[in-house]
Design an enzyme around this catalytic site. Structure first.
Site, PDB file in Angstrom:
ATOM      1  N   TYR A  22      94.203  85.499  49.055  1.00  0.00           N
ATOM      2  CA  TYR A  22      94.287  86.139  47.891  1.00  0.00           C
ATOM      3  C   TYR A  22      93.726  85.130  46.668  1.00  0.00           C
ATOM      4  O   TYR A  22      93.913  84.088  46.896  1.00  0.00           O
ATOM      5  CB  TYR A  22      95.772  86.394  47.492  1.00  0.00           C
ATOM      6  CG  TYR A  22      96.011  87.343  46.215  1.00  0.00           C
ATOM      7  CD1 TYR A  22      96.157  88.762  46.340  1.00  0.00           C
ATOM      8  CD2 TYR A  22      96.314  86.529  44.930  1.00  0.00           C
ATOM      9  CE1 TYR A  22      96.334  89.124  45.196  1.00  0.00           C
ATOM     10  CE2 TYR A  22      96.677  87.245  44.058  1.00  0.00           C
ATOM     11  CZ  TYR A  22      96.620  88.741  44.145  1.00  0.00           C
ATOM     12  OH  TYR A  22      96.889  89.399  42.730  1.00  0.00           O
TER      13      TYR A  22
ATOM     14  N   PHE B 116      92.940  91.492  38.031  1.00  0.00           N
ATOM     15  CA  PHE B 116      91.956  90.840  38.609  1.00  0.00           C
ATOM     16  C   PHE B 116      92.536  90.470  40.036  1.00  0.00           C
ATOM     17  O   PHE B 116      93.586  89.552  39.977  1.00  0.00           O
ATOM     18  CB  PHE B 116      91.400  89.559  37.754  1.00  0.00           C
ATOM     19  CG  PHE B 116      90.505  88.583  38.591  1.00  0.00           C
ATOM     20  CD1 PHE B 116      89.077  88.437  38.510  1.00  0.00           C
ATOM     21  CD2 PHE B 116      91.066  87.746  39.721  1.00  0.00           C
ATOM     22  CE1 PHE B 116      88.405  87.801  39.107  1.00  0.00           C
ATOM     23  CE2 PHE B 116      90.209  87.069  40.690  1.00  0.00           C
ATOM     24  CZ  PHE B 116      88.962  87.107  40.211  1.00  0.00           C
ATOM     25  N   GLU B 117      92.098  90.634  41.068  1.00  0.00           N
ATOM     26  CA  GLU B 117      92.570  90.408  42.343  1.00  0.00           C
ATOM     27  C   GLU B 117      91.513  90.360  43.425  1.00  0.00           C
ATOM     28  O   GLU B 117      90.860  91.295  43.408  1.00  0.00           O
ATOM     29  CB  GLU B 117      94.036  90.763  42.788  1.00  0.00           C
ATOM     30  CG  GLU B 117      93.980  92.320  42.978  1.00  0.00           C
ATOM     31  CD  GLU B 117      95.390  92.729  43.537  1.00  0.00           C
ATOM     32  OE1 GLU B 117      96.369  91.919  43.525  1.00  0.00           O
ATOM     33  OE2 GLU B 117      95.542  93.712  43.694  1.00  0.00           O
ATOM     34  N   ILE B 118      91.057  89.403  43.984  1.00  0.00           N
ATOM     35  CA  ILE B 118      90.202  89.313  45.349  1.00  0.00           C
ATOM     36  C   ILE B 118      91.223  89.050  46.524  1.00  0.00           C
ATOM     37  O   ILE B 118      91.837  87.875  46.532  1.00  0.00           O
ATOM     38  CB  ILE B 118      89.124  88.220  45.297  1.00  0.00           C
ATOM     39  CG1 ILE B 118      88.375  88.574  43.924  1.00  0.00           C
ATOM     40  CG2 ILE B 118      88.183  88.311  46.351  1.00  0.00           C
ATOM     41  CD1 ILE B 118      87.169  87.411  43.458  1.00  0.00           C
TER      42      ILE B 118
END
Length: 392
Positions: A224, A289-291
């Site tokens: 994450y 926002f998250e990858i």
């Protein structure tokens, strides 16, 4: 006299309770924790020069949109968006294409609980050379679950309203939080996708990123990635932490030895938050926002956790958001060294920023956390993350 079998059962229950307490209070294993912890917050680390994360990094070679043999991996840019948000979506796309995706051409996948309009498709396709995919959310994925009592929902919304919790009466907002928490990755369009970068309308990206962020996640075994780390409204989730403790009591084996429990339980920096949230600091990764690696959401611990929360009803009777739900699960069930602060990605979602000190950034004031009122600076929870976990 108490029967022997009952005494044995009571003793076992007591032992299980004390074992759980031991697990909860146990300090994370030092072996896998990042070494760059920040015990005392005296200045924003974004004021220090920021470079790229460590190699290996994949550069923009052979990433042309029409190259079927490109180094792209099974990943997508992902947006939950409505037709009337097309201008805000195109603005976000324009920023991210300029700073990153025009070099790597990862596909965009758009989700909506209604059919996308032709205008939405035309405008978004014009903003990128990459493939665009338009998906409708199945009704059974979006609908309010059958076990939610409508009368109780309305009464609960009134209480949330009295506590100044936003969107309390808006059913679609509660549905969105639930979908983002534990349903989105079950959509058939994502069945063969592992990584995603979540992008919302009207956000800004400020810095040129010259490496494949999805390859970085895979090559460095990251689960994450975040930019902004905040406190939540404790009035919106008073039972989330108690329900989490119930779940842990049932599944102590899911707690990772290198967890971030201290970040979740801190009561020193904002004691009133911990008190109102019944033991939870309310710290969370701001998930607009998250990858992330969807294999974590698809794992048994997370599936079991989400199902427990879903049945408890807090997505509707309170306002549990996907940000605290994702964050609590990651902090408990994942190795905290696999959670990465993308300090080099300049980002804004009103009213908060991540603004690195880098020559690759434009239009972002170095070290700025907010351009709103000064009290908003107190909403930054990065100091606790850096103290207990690190800046890795």
């Amino acid at each position: 006299m108490i029967p022997k079998s009952v005494r044995i059962l009571g003793a076992l229950t007591g032992l299980l309770f004390f074992y759980l307490v031991f697990l909860v209070l146990r300090a994370p294993s030092p072996g896998s924790a990042p070494k760059d912890k920040l015990d005392t917050w005296t200045r924003d680390p974004n004021l220090d020069p920021t470079g790229e994360p460590p190699e290996p990094l994949w550069r923009a070679d052979d990433y042309a949109a029409d190259n079927a043999d490109s180094p792209r991996i099974n990943a997508t840019l992902l947006a939950l968006v409505r037709n009337d948000e097309v201008l805000g979506m195109v603005q976000s796309m324009t920023d991210l294409e300029r700073t990153w995706n025009h070099k790597f051409n990862y596909p965009w996948t758009f989700f909506n609980d209604e059919e996308f309009s032709e205008e939405f498709k035309r405008r978004t396709r014009a903003a990128t050379k990459a493939e665009c995919r338009y998906e409708t959310i199945p009704k059974e994925h979006w609908a309010t679950p059958s076990w939610i009592n409508e009368d109780l929902f309305e009464e609960s919304a009134k209480i949330l309203d009295e506590n100044e919790v936003q969107y309390s009466h808006m059913t679609s907002y509660h549905q969105m939080c639930r979908w983002n928490s534990g349903v989105f990755y079950k959509h058939p369009a994502l069945a063969d996708i592992r990584y995603y970068w979540r992008v919302e309308p009207k956000v800004h990206f400020f810095c040129d990123i010259d490496y494949d962020v999805f390859r970085y996640m895979a090559d460095h075994n990251k689960t994450y990635g975040f930019t902004v780390n905040l406190y939540d409204s404790p009035q919106s989730l008073p039972s989330l932490w108690p329900e989490t403790m119930k779940f842990l009591a049932q599944h102590p084996e899911y707690l990772h030895e290198n967890n971030a429990m201290q970040w979740l339980k801190d009561a020193d920096r904002r004691p009133e938050h911990n008190l109102k949230a019944n033991g939870y600091s309310t710290c969370h990764f701001w998930s607009n926002f998250e990858i992330a690696d969807m294999n974590f959401w698809r794992s048994q611990p997370y599936e079991d956790y989400f199902n427990h929360l879903d049945r408890a009803g807090g997505f509707f009777y309170e306002r549990w958001g996907d940000a605290p739900v994702h964050s609590i699960a990651l902090a408990l069930f994942e190795d905290s060294s696999k959670i990465h602060w993308f300090r080099d990605i300049g980002y804004q979602h009103i009213p908060f920023f991540n603004c690195p000190n880098s020559p690759k950034c434009r239009g972002c004031v170095t070290g700025r956390f907010t351009d709103g009122e000064s009290w908003l600076n107190g909403e930054d929870c990065r100091p606790l993350w850096f103290k207990y976990v690190g800046m890795g």
